[in-house]
Scaffold this motif. Structure first.
Motif, PDB file in Angstrom:
ATOM      1  N   SER A 153       3.018 -11.094  -5.202  1.00  0.00           N
ATOM      2  CA  SER A 153       4.015 -11.948  -5.840  1.00  0.00           C
ATOM      3  C   SER A 153       5.041 -11.070  -6.563  1.00  0.00           C
ATOM      4  N   PRO A 154       6.295 -11.160  -6.188  1.00  0.00           N
ATOM      5  CA  PRO A 154       6.895 -12.009  -5.136  1.00  0.00           C
ATOM      6  C   PRO A 154       6.484 -11.541  -3.744  1.00  0.00           C
ATOM      7  N   ARG A 155       6.771 -12.357  -2.753  1.00  0.00           N
ATOM      8  CA  ARG A 155       6.372 -12.002  -1.387  1.00  0.00           C
ATOM      9  C   ARG A 155       7.080 -10.742  -0.916  1.00  0.00           C
ATOM     10  N   ARG A 156       8.343 -10.598  -1.285  1.00  0.00           N
ATOM     11  CA  ARG A 156       9.101  -9.404  -0.915  1.00  0.00           C
ATOM     12  C   ARG A 156       9.887  -8.923  -2.119  1.00  0.00           C
ATOM     13  N   LEU A 157      10.074  -7.632  -2.185  1.00  0.00           N
ATOM     14  CA  LEU A 157      10.895  -7.067  -3.244  1.00  0.00           C
ATOM     15  C   LEU A 157      12.343  -7.497  -3.056  1.00  0.00           C
ATOM     16  N   ALA A 158      13.026  -7.708  -4.183  1.00  0.00           N
ATOM     17  CA  ALA A 158      14.456  -7.978  -4.106  1.00  0.00           C
ATOM     18  C   ALA A 158      15.155  -6.771  -3.493  1.00  0.00           C
ATOM     19  N   ALA A 162       0.833  -1.198   0.000  1.00  0.00           N
ATOM     20  CA  ALA A 162       0.000   0.000   0.000  1.00  0.00           C
ATOM     21  C   ALA A 162       0.870   1.252   0.000  1.00  0.00           C
ATOM     22  N   ALA A 163       2.026   1.163   0.667  1.00  0.00           N
ATOM     23  CA  ALA A 163       2.929   2.304   0.703  1.00  0.00           C
ATOM     24  C   ALA A 163       3.439   2.637  -0.690  1.00  0.00           C
ATOM     25  N   LEU A 181       5.814  -4.843 -10.652  1.00  0.00           N
ATOM     26  CA  LEU A 181       5.325  -4.166  -9.456  1.00  0.00           C
ATOM     27  C   LEU A 181       3.812  -4.251  -9.324  1.00  0.00           C
ATOM     28  N   GLN A 182       3.104  -4.283 -10.431  1.00  0.00           N
ATOM     29  CA  GLN A 182       1.643  -4.433 -10.379  1.00  0.00           C
ATOM     30  C   GLN A 182       1.278  -5.758  -9.724  1.00  0.00           C
ATOM     31  N   GLN A 183       2.013  -6.807 -10.080  1.00  0.00           N
ATOM     32  CA  GLN A 183       1.742  -8.120  -9.484  1.00  0.00           C
ATOM     33  C   GLN A 183       2.103  -8.131  -8.000  1.00  0.00           C
ATOM     34  N   TRP A 184       3.178  -7.445  -7.667  1.00  0.00           N
ATOM     35  CA  TRP A 184       3.560  -7.409  -6.252  1.00  0.00           C
ATOM     36  C   TRP A 184       2.526  -6.662  -5.414  1.00  0.00           C
ATOM     37  N   LEU A 194       7.717   2.470 -13.036  1.00  0.00           N
ATOM     38  CA  LEU A 194       8.632   2.120 -11.960  1.00  0.00           C
ATOM     39  C   LEU A 194       9.278   0.758 -12.200  1.00  0.00           C
ATOM     40  N   SER A 195       8.487  -0.180 -12.725  1.00  0.00           N
ATOM     41  CA  SER A 195       9.038  -1.496 -13.049  1.00  0.00           C
ATOM     42  C   SER A 195      10.142  -1.380 -14.083  1.00  0.00           C
ATOM     43  N   ALA A 196       9.913  -0.545 -15.094  1.00  0.00           N
ATOM     44  CA  ALA A 196      10.924  -0.340 -16.130  1.00  0.00           C
ATOM     45  C   ALA A 196      12.169   0.323 -15.546  1.00  0.00           C
TER      46      ALA A 196
END
Length: 207
Positions: free
Chosen positions: A44-49, A9-10, A36-39, A25-27
């Motif tokens: 997914s993924p559970r946490r950002l790299a 949400a942040a 990022l839309q999927q995250w 932002l993903s690009a």
């Protein structure tokens, strides 16, 4: 705008506030457009790299913890410095221990000394009855949980007849034995001894 605490949400709130899309932002971080839309929507993924989170945090000017990063371990504890002069001499009345500020104590040192966070304080020595080991103006780190001297004893902050003192204290057969290290010091009072805590570290300003 203060972003919500939940990381996904942040990110959504930060992106909206800056007027930038999750696609862009993903690009920016070198990911495919849906990353990022999927995250945000699916988790997914559970946490950002770590590298992705760092670049996004730098872009928005926020701490990595906002986007799910773990807070860096603290290297110091803030230990209260109290406005009491623990007398190593004739003694001073301790009306109230007013907080003057905080001293930074390295966490590694505190743990090596067996201290628990929130259970220590820094007090100042006044007088010379514990010389040469302790001098007027020395600051002592006191473990306020250590209030039971054994037969071997140690240096403690104690109250006797309303006076706050720094003395060597050990347990005798029937009572606590309180003495000074300086043989020329005045005798210690014979009132009831209240142990405040054990001095576990000495701090002295170089001269």
């Amino acid at each position: 705008m203060k972003p919500p605490a939940e990381p996904r949400a942040a990110l959504r709130a930060l992106a909206a506030a800056q007027g930038v899309s999750l696609l862009a932002l993903s690009a920016m971080i070198g990911r495919n457009g849906n990353y990022l839309q999927q995250w945000v929507t699916r988790g997914s993924p559970r946490r950002l790299a770590e590298a992705d989170r760092r670049r996004l945090a730098d872009f928005f000017g926020v701490a990595e913890t906002v986007l799910g990063g773990e807070a860096a371990p603290r290297s110091v504890w803030r230990v209260p410095r109290l406005d009491v002069a623990a007398a190593a001499g004739a003694g001073r009345v301790n009306d109230e221990a007013a907080l003057l500020g905080f001293d930074a104590v390295p966490v590694e040192l505190a743990r090596a000394l067996g201290l628990s966070e929130g259970q220590a304080a820094v007090i100042r020595v006044a007088g010379d009855s514990m010389a040469p080991g302790l001098c007027d103006g020395d600051r002592l780190l006191v473990d306020q949980t250590a209030r039971t001297p054994d037969a071997k004893g140690g240096v403690y902050a104690v109250r006797i007849d309303g006076l706050l003192l720094v003395k060597r204290v050990r347990r005798g057969a029937r009572r606590l034995l309180v003495t000074s290290d300086n043989p020329g010091a005045l005798p210690v009072g014979r009132g009831e001894v209240e142990v405040v805590g054990r001095a576990v570290w000495q701090m002295r300003v170089p001269v």
